[in-house]
Design a protein around this motif. Sequence first.
Motif, short mmCIF file in Angstrom:
data_model
loop_
_atom_site.label_atom_id
_atom_site.label_comp_id
_atom_site.label_asym_id
_atom_site.label_seq_id
_atom_site.Cartn_x
_atom_site.Cartn_y
_atom_site.Cartn_z
N GLY A 1 119.47 12.39 -4.35
CA GLY A 1 119.50 13.84 -4.29
C GLY A 1 118.16 14.51 -4.07
N GLY A 2 117.19 14.26 -4.98
CA GLY A 2 115.91 14.94 -4.88
C GLY A 2 115.08 14.47 -3.70
N MET A 3 114.47 15.41 -2.97
CA MET A 3 113.67 15.06 -1.81
C MET A 3 112.52 16.05 -1.64
N GLY A 4 111.36 15.53 -1.26
CA GLY A 4 110.23 16.38 -0.91
C GLY A 4 110.05 16.38 0.60
N VAL A 5 109.61 17.51 1.15
CA VAL A 5 109.44 17.64 2.60
C VAL A 5 108.16 18.39 2.90
N SER A 6 107.41 17.90 3.88
CA SER A 6 106.26 18.65 4.41
C SER A 6 106.38 18.72 5.92
N ILE A 7 106.05 19.89 6.47
CA ILE A 7 106.13 20.11 7.91
C ILE A 7 104.85 20.81 8.36
N LEU A 8 104.23 20.26 9.40
CA LEU A 8 102.96 20.77 9.91
C LEU A 8 103.03 20.93 11.42
N GLY A 9 102.59 22.08 11.91
CA GLY A 9 102.57 22.28 13.36
C GLY A 9 102.50 23.75 13.71
N ASN A 10 102.65 24.05 14.98
CA ASN A 10 102.70 25.44 15.44
C ASN A 10 104.11 25.95 15.20
N LEU A 11 104.36 26.38 13.97
CA LEU A 11 105.73 26.62 13.51
C LEU A 11 106.26 28.01 13.84
N GLY A 12 105.37 28.97 14.09
CA GLY A 12 105.85 30.33 14.29
C GLY A 12 106.61 30.79 13.06
N ARG A 13 107.83 31.25 13.29
CA ARG A 13 108.65 31.71 12.16
C ARG A 13 109.59 30.63 11.62
N TYR B 1 108.06 9.42 8.22
CA TYR B 1 107.19 10.28 9.04
C TYR B 1 107.74 10.34 10.46
N ALA B 2 107.66 11.53 11.07
CA ALA B 2 108.05 11.68 12.48
C ALA B 2 107.19 12.75 13.13
N GLU C 1 100.28 20.51 19.29
CA GLU C 1 101.37 20.47 20.27
C GLU C 1 102.67 19.97 19.64
N GLN C 2 102.56 19.01 18.72
CA GLN C 2 103.72 18.45 18.06
C GLN C 2 103.93 19.07 16.68
N VAL C 3 105.14 18.90 16.18
CA VAL C 3 105.43 19.20 14.78
C VAL C 3 105.49 17.86 14.05
N HIS C 4 104.75 17.77 12.96
CA HIS C 4 104.70 16.54 12.17
C HIS C 4 105.44 16.78 10.86
N LEU C 5 106.34 15.87 10.53
CA LEU C 5 107.12 16.07 9.30
C LEU C 5 107.19 14.79 8.49
N CYS C 6 107.25 14.97 7.18
CA CYS C 6 107.41 13.87 6.23
C CYS C 6 108.53 14.21 5.26
#
Length: 418
Positions: free
Chosen positions: A396-408, A301-302, A235-240
């Motif tokens: 400057g440098g950053m890593g990102v991960s996103i998990l969820g029902n993302l569609g497009r 994290y959010a 249901e949620q999108v989880h991001l780091c």
Amino acid sequence: MIVKEVLPNGLTLVTESMPHVRSVAIGVWLKRGSRHETPSQTGISHFIEHMVFKGTRNRPAEVIAAQVDSIGGHMDAFTAKEYASFHLKVLDEHLPLAVDILGDIVANPLFDPAEMAKEKKVIFEEINMVEDTPDDLVMELLTEAFWPNHPLGRPILGTKKSVSRFKRDELGAFFHEVYRPRNILISAAGHLDHKGALELIRRHFGELAPGGSGGNGGPPRPASKIVTRSKKELEQVHLCLAVPGFPQTHPDRYGMYILNTVLGGSMSSRLFQNVREKRGLVYSISSGVTAYSDAGVLTVYAGTSLDSVDEVVRLTIEEFRRMKGDRLPAEELRRAKDHLKGSLMLSLENTGSRMSHLARQEIYFGRRFSLDEIRGGIEAVTDDDVCRIAGKVFAGGMGVSILGNLGRYRPRATQLRM
């Protein structure tokens, strides 16, 4: 009173006497973790942690459990990236049995093939549990992408493929190479005297053949990478979000702790107040610092809705810019220092936490820091220090991960510029 002693075979014992309590917490700490595995061994340290409780040459698994239960003790273990721990908390009168049990499981595990087959299924379920826990999974995705092709980026549990391949001979060879006295630290805190504890340790660990130590393979190189994974059932999108941090022993570590506290390490932090309380965009948002012997990372994290992801990312990066561009108000700095000191004192009120605190200080620093030293380190941090550290961390440098029902949905790299 804290006393440190090194046995002739190289094993280290650190004890802290706490005469006002009746319990004793004692732990066997192995100064080797998942980062010391080769790619084909991924997960073997964690698997051994499970298997030592499945029977020894002197005790079947049910006897280990029954003996601990019969004295009202609490036994646990865990594996981390750079160490593993097996620990017991008991009444002071039961310390001899606790040392006997710990010595037995560390020196005499059977690695029975039938038990191995069953425990593999247990670990498969543990891996499944991570897959079903989005805040854990999104962090695993981030770590692997942020430190690619490095053991710090691999999962502690291993993968189903790697775990399924483990054979008894391989476990035995790894165990006998790694579980050697110079790699072992025993930490104990509570109602004990060092001389008595030392005699017990000599009796049950003194005959271990000398050996141990070894390198850690060098520090990882952080990668600025965006990784996404779609799971329709969420249901949620989880991001780091992740930026490089400092190693455990870095001289700016206290400033880093304060930066993290101000950014997202407490309920009065900027991220919690500005993203959750003022705008209601998330249920949970926080930042954290993870430090190893030669590397570190600051993460945010959010958990939010798909419609709010871009806004949460924008507000988070805005706070990164504020941390490095604006001086920290005196009131905010004071609150962060008091929060850190209070949290430290509260965390050390029981024997288990004191035992763990002693062990981690010995592993990373080779000595104990008094509470006054730690409080002094926190108090010495200035607003200029925090701004300077933020300038290094948010460079400057950053890593990102996103998990969820993302569609497009996919984030754009331009959104992540600091």
